[in-house]
Enzyme design. Sequence first.
Site, mmCIF file in Angstrom:
data_model
loop_
_atom_site.group_PDB
_atom_site.id
_atom_site.type_symbol
_atom_site.label_atom_id
_atom_site.label_comp_id
_atom_site.label_asym_id
_atom_site.label_seq_id
_atom_site.Cartn_x
_atom_site.Cartn_y
_atom_site.Cartn_z
ATOM 1 C CB SER A 43 6.689 71.413 20.102
ATOM 2 O OG SER A 43 5.380 71.668 20.554
ATOM 3 C CB THR A 100 2.513 90.226 24.578
ATOM 4 O OG1 THR A 100 2.267 91.578 24.178
ATOM 5 C CG2 THR A 100 2.995 90.204 26.019
ATOM 6 C CG HIS A 141 2.160 69.842 22.711
ATOM 7 N ND1 HIS A 141 1.446 68.752 22.280
ATOM 8 C CD2 HIS A 141 2.573 70.479 21.600
ATOM 9 C CE1 HIS A 141 1.433 68.728 20.957
ATOM 10 N NE2 HIS A 141 2.113 69.766 20.529
ATOM 11 C CB CYS A 194 -0.687 68.110 12.002
ATOM 12 S SG CYS A 194 -0.201 68.990 13.498
#
Length: 368
Positions: free
Chosen positions: A196, A234, A198, A317
């Site tokens: 990931s 996209t 970040h 999370c």
Amino acid sequence: MTYLDYAASTPMTKQAIAAYAEVATKIYGNPSSLHDTGGQAASAVAWARGVIARKLGVHPDGLIFTGSGTEANILAILSLARSEKRGRHIITSMAEHTSVHAAMNTLESEGFEVTRLPLTAGGVIDVDMLKEVIRSDTTLISIQHVNSEIGTIQPVAKIAQLAKEHGILYHVDCVQSFCKLDVAFDTRLADAISVSAHKVGGPKGCGAVYFNPFVRVQPVFPGVTHERGLRGGTLDTPALVAFAVAVENYTYDMDKQWQLRKNLLHMLPEETFQIIEGPAESQLPNIVGICKTGMEGQWVMLKLNEQNFHISTGSACDINSASGTKAILAMGKTITEARQFFRISFGADTQVDDVVMCGEALQMRIFK
């Protein structure tokens, strides 16, 4: 404000922000378009893919960009499990990220059987126990590299070797370890790896999953045309370039992080604070898991927030979970103990004064 929640997210680096702004301004074409503007974007994406793949130690053809580490985990697990015809038994741990559990729950609803292993008292997987639960119909193992709640390092190289010896696919969640540890523990033995942006100074909403190009993968959404047909939509060219620039510039000073950890722990009396950790060789130093006897971790977090120290009670999370962190429960702790858990995590910008002041705040009367 003193930010001590780097395991949840890191600030974007100046280089990543500058790269994002420049690409968003100058390279605005769709990388799938066939004209020259699209070609510019496609070249930028290819460069980013190469940078991240090299850091992972894998071939760029196997790297698929996603919208997050969560999406990378789910795509990896569902795609691998549904593609392999060997059987319908999967092995994971009780302490995996929420996204891994979500994927496992989905597969269970489809008839798969999932074995969830506990952690030892040192917060790691017992490889011998893992070996014992392997069956003839075991098709996939998914064990993370570093636990995001307590920072323990799992024996991923041994697990990967064991999986290959038994012809089992292996997925490893490297979201917390990427750019901090050498994730090329032997990447040719891993069939899927999740990362990931970040967590390493890149933008949010951007991740990647590596699939072994020699392994057959079934798309979660058949019929999409982007990313080798494995992930539709996209591509966000500025975010991907910023991700790669962050990877190029990210540094993890292991000695500094160990010193910050020691400075903090020195200030926390053992009779009231329990440090949840593994042995030094199995511990990422910047993630510090702590239980405060007689206090809920959420209360500790809120009181520190009033003092302008920003920490967490575990994975962001899992913020709405009432049962406490999964890692604590996986280690055999009670729900009461798990609810006493809070996490302090350092980053590249954290200084000794930051952790000393946080330690002093934890020594205040309200925490006695």
